[in-house]
Scaffold this active site. Sequence first.
Site, PDB file in Angstrom:
ATOM      1  N   ASP A  47      -5.040   8.210  10.858  1.00  0.00           N
ATOM      2  CA  ASP A  47      -3.692   7.739  11.167  1.00  0.00           C
ATOM      3  C   ASP A  47      -3.182   8.255  12.501  1.00  0.00           C
ATOM      4  OD1 ASP A  47      -3.158   6.224   8.768  1.00  0.00           O
ATOM      5  OD2 ASP A  47      -3.246   8.138   7.713  1.00  0.00           O
ATOM      6  N   GLU A  77       0.859  -1.178   0.000  1.00  0.00           N
ATOM      7  CA  GLU A  77       0.000   0.000   0.000  1.00  0.00           C
ATOM      8  C   GLU A  77       0.899   1.233   0.000  1.00  0.00           C
ATOM      9  OE1 GLU A  77      -2.804  -0.067   3.199  1.00  0.00           O
ATOM     10  OE2 GLU A  77      -3.420  -2.117   2.743  1.00  0.00           O
TER      11      GLU A  77
END
Length: 259
Positions: free
Chosen positions: A58, A47
């Site tokens: 995140d 990814e």
Amino acid sequence: MTNRIDRLFAGNPKRLLSIYFCAGAPTLDGTAGVIRSLARNGVNMIEIGIPFSDPMADGPVIQDAATKALRNGMSLKLLFEQLRDIRQDVDIPLVMMGYLNPVFKYGFENFCRSCKEVGVDGIIIPDLPFKDYMEQYKSVAEKYDLRMIMLITPETSPERVRLIDEHTSGFVYMVSSASTTGAQKDFNEAKLEYFHRIASMNLRIPRMVGFGISNRQTFDAACDNASGGIIGSRFVTLLEKHQGDADSAIRELKSDIGL
């Protein structure tokens, strides 16, 4: 040609390792080298993170990497240039992961076209609402043979899980918890119950578990309940520790998780 993500999951493989890293960090021009290194070291899927100034899903490790990448000068246009020749010697699935804002600015169809041109196989956009995906984005992604991968969490309703299973392809990204990305020592009973609950739904498309995988215990739990695990924060930390030497970083990580 069969989409590489479909090819990877054909035959119901187990213990797949997918690695996330942020393009442009720790060095601006290291992106293609990291990808080649991961492929060389037996990673099954990669990814490629598109850096963004407000990566809300995140944790601090990936936020810091995104900030560094943006300061280094990384952009989507530059990222596609860096990936131009990647398919000359890399044959594993590549997935672009990023937020809607930079993709929207680039233009979604332009983004899909560029992905197709450089050999990207799938897209993950965590903040893309499912309704918008169905109405505006699904047909465009399919036109370019890109797999649009959706995330589910412990809070995702069974009805939504069924809709995602029915209307997306590639794999279902099972977020291990409703919190942000980041390493964890183990998965608690609630998370394991969630894994078992989704497994019992007998979904049509495969599952991968991400968020919080950093050691053998968490990787084994992911592999016991899905096709494999996705590791981001721990690899990003090791890549920084080894000053961008992806060979050393992935070897240490594989040792940590028992591969």
